[in-house]
Design a protein around this motif. Structure first.
Motif, PDB file in Angstrom:
ATOM      1  N   ILE A  36       1.066  -3.977  -8.300  1.00  0.00           N
ATOM      2  CA  ILE A  36      -0.137  -3.758  -8.833  1.00  0.00           C
ATOM      3  C   ILE A  36      -1.042  -3.453  -7.866  1.00  0.00           C
ATOM      4  CG2 ILE A  36      -2.157  -5.409  -9.742  1.00  0.00           C
ATOM      5  CD1 ILE A  36       0.022  -7.625 -10.385  1.00  0.00           C
ATOM      6  N   ASP A  37      -1.806  -2.186  -8.310  1.00  0.00           N
ATOM      7  CA  ASP A  37      -2.388  -1.189  -7.362  1.00  0.00           C
ATOM      8  C   ASP A  37      -3.639  -1.944  -7.029  1.00  0.00           C
ATOM      9  OD1 ASP A  37      -3.638   1.356  -6.609  1.00  0.00           O
ATOM     10  OD2 ASP A  37      -1.898   1.932  -7.538  1.00  0.00           O
ATOM     11  N   THR A  38      -4.031  -1.672  -5.663  1.00  0.00           N
ATOM     12  CA  THR A  38      -5.485  -2.129  -5.229  1.00  0.00           C
ATOM     13  C   THR A  38      -5.642  -3.565  -5.421  1.00  0.00           C
ATOM     14  OG1 THR A  38      -6.157  -0.030  -6.408  1.00  0.00           O
ATOM     15  CG2 THR A  38      -7.662  -1.232  -5.158  1.00  0.00           C
ATOM     16  N   LEU A  39      -4.425  -4.396  -4.970  1.00  0.00           N
ATOM     17  CA  LEU A  39      -4.495  -5.718  -5.191  1.00  0.00           C
ATOM     18  C   LEU A  39      -4.725  -6.640  -4.100  1.00  0.00           C
ATOM     19  CD1 LEU A  39      -4.627  -8.260  -7.085  1.00  0.00           C
ATOM     20  CD2 LEU A  39      -2.099  -8.183  -7.237  1.00  0.00           C
ATOM     21  N   ILE A  76      -2.698   3.963   1.134  1.00  0.00           N
ATOM     22  CA  ILE A  76      -2.797   4.935   0.191  1.00  0.00           C
ATOM     23  C   ILE A  76      -1.931   5.027  -0.560  1.00  0.00           C
ATOM     24  CG2 ILE A  76      -2.519   7.506   0.093  1.00  0.00           C
ATOM     25  CD1 ILE A  76      -5.280   7.165   1.070  1.00  0.00           C
ATOM     26  N   THR A  77      -2.022   5.093  -2.032  1.00  0.00           N
ATOM     27  CA  THR A  77      -1.172   4.551  -3.064  1.00  0.00           C
ATOM     28  C   THR A  77       0.397   5.181  -3.224  1.00  0.00           C
ATOM     29  OG1 THR A  77      -2.912   4.279  -4.690  1.00  0.00           O
ATOM     30  CG2 THR A  77      -0.977   4.584  -5.766  1.00  0.00           C
ATOM     31  N   ASN A  78       0.232   6.600  -2.879  1.00  0.00           N
ATOM     32  CA  ASN A  78       1.636   7.315  -3.048  1.00  0.00           C
ATOM     33  C   ASN A  78       2.413   7.018  -1.802  1.00  0.00           C
ATOM     34  OD1 ASN A  78       0.166   9.234  -1.598  1.00  0.00           O
ATOM     35  ND2 ASN A  78       1.038  10.816  -2.549  1.00  0.00           N
ATOM     36  N   PRO A 194      -6.730  -2.438 -11.311  1.00  0.00           N
ATOM     37  CA  PRO A 194      -7.479  -2.764 -10.336  1.00  0.00           C
ATOM     38  C   PRO A 194      -8.107  -1.875  -9.464  1.00  0.00           C
ATOM     39  CG  PRO A 194      -5.670  -4.590 -10.364  1.00  0.00           C
ATOM     40  CD  PRO A 194      -5.346  -3.349 -11.136  1.00  0.00           C
ATOM     41  N   HIS A 195      -7.564  -0.573  -9.668  1.00  0.00           N
ATOM     42  CA  HIS A 195      -8.201   0.704  -8.879  1.00  0.00           C
ATOM     43  C   HIS A 195      -9.555   0.955  -9.486  1.00  0.00           C
ATOM     44  CE1 HIS A 195      -8.594   4.594  -7.321  1.00  0.00           C
ATOM     45  NE2 HIS A 195      -7.530   4.192  -6.463  1.00  0.00           N
ATOM     46  N   ASP A 196     -10.676   1.203  -9.005  1.00  0.00           N
ATOM     47  CA  ASP A 196     -11.666   1.546  -9.251  1.00  0.00           C
ATOM     48  C   ASP A 196     -11.750   3.074 -10.219  1.00  0.00           C
ATOM     49  OD1 ASP A 196     -11.527   3.421  -7.130  1.00  0.00           O
ATOM     50  OD2 ASP A 196     -13.843   3.650  -7.199  1.00  0.00           O
ATOM     51  N   GLY A 246       1.529  -5.433  -4.176  1.00  0.00           N
ATOM     52  CA  GLY A 246       0.343  -4.613  -4.107  1.00  0.00           C
ATOM     53  C   GLY A 246       0.666  -3.487  -3.221  1.00  0.00           C
ATOM     54  N   ASP A 247      -0.125  -2.388  -3.468  1.00  0.00           N
ATOM     55  CA  ASP A 247       0.286  -1.297  -2.787  1.00  0.00           C
ATOM     56  C   ASP A 247      -0.710  -1.233  -1.447  1.00  0.00           C
ATOM     57  OD1 ASP A 247      -1.953  -0.226  -4.402  1.00  0.00           O
ATOM     58  OD2 ASP A 247      -1.258   1.647  -4.716  1.00  0.00           O
ATOM     59  N   HIS A 248      -2.011  -1.861  -1.843  1.00  0.00           N
ATOM     60  CA  HIS A 248      -3.062  -2.091  -0.643  1.00  0.00           C
ATOM     61  C   HIS A 248      -4.087  -2.773  -1.437  1.00  0.00           C
ATOM     62  CE1 HIS A 248      -5.186   0.828  -3.378  1.00  0.00           C
ATOM     63  NE2 HIS A 248      -4.239   1.696  -3.074  1.00  0.00           N
ATOM     64  N   GLY A 249      -5.279  -3.223  -0.493  1.00  0.00           N
ATOM     65  CA  GLY A 249      -6.081  -3.996  -1.092  1.00  0.00           C
ATOM     66  C   GLY A 249      -7.398  -3.166  -1.319  1.00  0.00           C
TER      67      GLY A 249
HETATM   68 ZN   LIG Z   1      -3.166   2.336  -4.757  1.00  0.00          ZN
END
Ligand SMILES: [Zn+2]
Length: 654
Positions: A36-39, A76-78, A194-196, A246-249
């Protein structure tokens, strides 16, 4: 594998036997990896946050194991996803930037499971993980990888650069439906919600009116709930291994950072980690030791009983589950993203109770007394600082690998990145020369600027040009030398038809960065739009002197030449363009220039070859008719005109 062989393997404890044959794979559990991205972990109910409802994650925690102190090495996502998929730190897998190909020598989780006979599928929620553009190589080992359509279609961001969680999950369920029998399945589901920008759909928009970030998390939880319910209904949940992380907060304003990518504080590096084992073994356990997302791949293999000889940065978490390991593991963190703006990259080491951040102004925190990292205790002679500095050496020097790791991102892909609020190192607008990192500005001094640029990029994507303009002007007030703010502003003026203003901004940017071919190209583009052909010609020639291999600049210069009736140079530019990039468009333009020059026989020859490539292009027949008329072949001209007309009628009827 025969029954006696399996028994033999179990008796010996030689679990690697399970991987020796695909015949026994029917007994292996399905594996689901959910990112889940940006979690932020501390915005989930089962992690102690009372202002949200996340029933799916809560239940997974009850039926599985909850790691309360899990961290990603990258915000960073990737980069972070490649770490999850390889068990390697960014410095070792090399994907430190958008568009960098994952080296085939690094084997992914999907490849490993595929070798074990798994059917594999990946379902992504953002174009940032598209394997054809921004995350090349991440599809390796997947039978099916659900990329976005290319080129991107539609104006709405949904489907073009983002997919809603329910959309992603339904795509995954459709694939699971089609792969119900036979070998076990490995499915990766990425929920980007959850990513902006935070725009949860109803009813979450209303339920979380003042906390739209939480609303997106609650929505993603519901989407995941749909997938889990689907698995339960088909009787596939109990047996499966489910990993959620999550991939990052997200900064949410802590340390001045609204989003993520620039800093390495816990706000953006701490993530949830839930592991539901087959048969709900160890359900409800909570483990507090510090662990890393590099540990996920070896853990999955360990739980499946597969040995893996590759040397990885992560290690299996099974010893914590078995109770044989209790101490936390050190986390090495890094981000090069600030370099896209000409600011220093950051490196960090986090132990259970302390954290060191290497920066132009280094930081050191005692996390026991200062968990929010508000009071730096950095002193260069502190032995803890010196020890952590030593550990960072394994990441290499700050400068190493940054330029080499710049990805190759096409213009279209770069536009998609901007639509998501990111800038790329190779964008036309950023500096091409990288100074010694310690001499670069500290990102701490630039964070307000970063927030404004990020927000302005999202405004531009939604055509809120006035709002974007205000933010970029604010950046320029704080930093008049910011050529990317100037470039973005000039781009908006061009988009909104203010050509002269755009040209002035580009001219100013060019003074700040005289050797930048991209800025001169854009300056030429603005001048041409403003009707100043001579000015455009001189800017484009200047740009091509710096970098002769610019297809777009040569095409544009040929147009300017035609306006100026300089057909010789127009033809030269188009011929050079077709050498750089042998495309249809440049050749068609060349045919048009030949017709303008009244070189009908040459034009005819070129058009005939182009028609072979595109036999249903009506415009080519228009040009063909002009060529025949010029050659006084009236009957052929008539035939070509009729063909063009019939093709147009045909395309209307379709
Ligand atoms: Zn991300």
């Amino acid at each position: 594998m025969k029954i006696w062989q399996i028994l033999f393997c179990i008796l010996l404890g030689a679990l690697s036997c399970a991987g020796d044959s695909s015949n026994d794979s029917a007994a292996s559990p399905d594996v689901f990896l959910i990112t889940i991205d940006t979690l932020r972990a501390d915005h989930i109910h089962c992690y102690g946050y009372e202002k949200i409802q996340t029933p799916t994650l809560d239940r997974l925690a009850e039926e599985g194991i909850r790691f309360t102190n899990a961290f990603t090495p990258s915000p960073i996502t990737n980069t972070s996803h490649v770490t999850i998929m390889t068990g390697l730190l960014p410095g070792n897998h090399g994907v430190k930037d958008f568009g960098v190909m994952l080296n085939p020598k690094h084997v992914t989780l999907a490849e490993l499971l595929k070798r074990l006979g798994y059917q594999t599928g990946a379902f992504i929620g953002s174009v940032i993980l598209d394997s054809r553009s921004l995350s090349p190589g991440l599809n390796r080992g997947f039978d099916f990888y659900d990329n976005f359509s290319s080129p991107a279609v539609g104006k709405s961001r949904w489907g073009r650069v983002e997919r809603r969680g329910f959309d992603v999950v339904q795509r995954a369920e459709a694939w699971l439906d089609a792969h119900q029998s036979g070998a076990p399945r490995f499915v990766w589901v990425h929920l980007y919600d959850p990513h902006d920008p935070y725009e949860p759909p109803a009813p979450y928009a209303q339920l979380y009116r003042d906390h739209s970030y939480d609303g997106e998390i609650a929505y993603a939880d519901a989407a995941l709930g749909n997938l889990i319910a689907y698995l339960r209904k088909r009787g596939r949940y109990q047996q499966s291994l489910v990993v959620v992380t999550g991939d990052h907060g997200e900064g949410l304003g802590e340390h001045g950072e609204q989003t993520h990518g620039i800093f390495l504080y816990d706000s953006t590096t701490r993530v949830p980690l839930l592991v539901k084992l087959p048969e709900m073994r160890m359900q409800g356990r909570t483990l507090a030791a510090q662990v890393r997302t590099t540990d996920i791949l070896p853990t999955v293999l360990d739980i499946l009983g597969v040995t893996n000889d590759a040397s990885l940065d992560g290690r299996s978490l099974k010893p914590y589950i078995d109770g044989t390991e209790t101490d936390g593991r050190p986390l090495l963190g890094e981000t090069n993203y600030p370099m896209n703006f000409g600011w220093a990259p950051l490196r960090s080491v986090r132990e259970d109770d302390t954290k060191f951040i290497e920066a132009p102004r280094p930081e050191f925190y005692d996390l026991k007394t200062d968990p929010h990292e508000t009071k730096s205790l950095y002193e260069p002679w502190n032995p803890a600082v010196q020890k952590m500095r030593g550990e960072l050496k394994t990441l290499g020097t700050l400068a190493a690998g940054t330029a080499a790791n710049a990805g190759t991102v096409s213009k279209q892909t770069s536009d998609e990145l901007r639509a998501l609020g990111y800038l790329h190192q190779r964008d036309d607008l950023t500096s091409s020369s990288v100074a010694e990192p310690s001499l670069l500005p500290d990102p701490k001094d630039k964070i307000i600027e970063f927030n404004l640029i990020h927000s302005a990029l999202l405004d531009v994507d939604s055509a809120r040009f006035a709002e974007a303009r205000v933010k970029l002007k604010e950046v320029l007030r704080a930093d008049p030398q910011s050529s990317f703010a100037l470039g973005q502003l000039a781009d908006i003026e061009l988009k909104t038809g203010k050509f002269l203003e755009s040209a002035q901004d580009w001219s100013h940017a060019s003074e700040l960065q005289p050797g930048n071919s991209g800025i001169l190209f854009n300056y030429g583009k603005a001048l041409k739009s403003a009707g100043d052909d001579r000015g455009a010609e001189s800017a484009l020639i200047g740009s091509l002197k710096i970098d002769p291999n610019q297809y777009g600049a040569r095409l544009l210069l040929s147009e300017v030449d035609v306006h100026l009736r300089d057909f010789d140079d127009a033809r030269d530019q188009l011929e050079a363009a077709t050498l750089i990039h042998p495309t249809f468009d440049a050749n068609r333009r060349l045919a048009e220039v030949l017709l303008d020059e009244q070189r009908y026989a040459d034009a005819l020859q070129l058009l005939q070859s182009l028609i072979k490539q595109r036999p249903n292009d009506a415009h080519l027949y228009d040009l063909l008719a002009t060529a025949y008329s010029g050659l006084k072949q009236a009957k052929d001209a008539e035939t070509a005109r009729n063909r063009a007309a019939s093709l147009r009628v045909g395309s209307k009827n379709n």
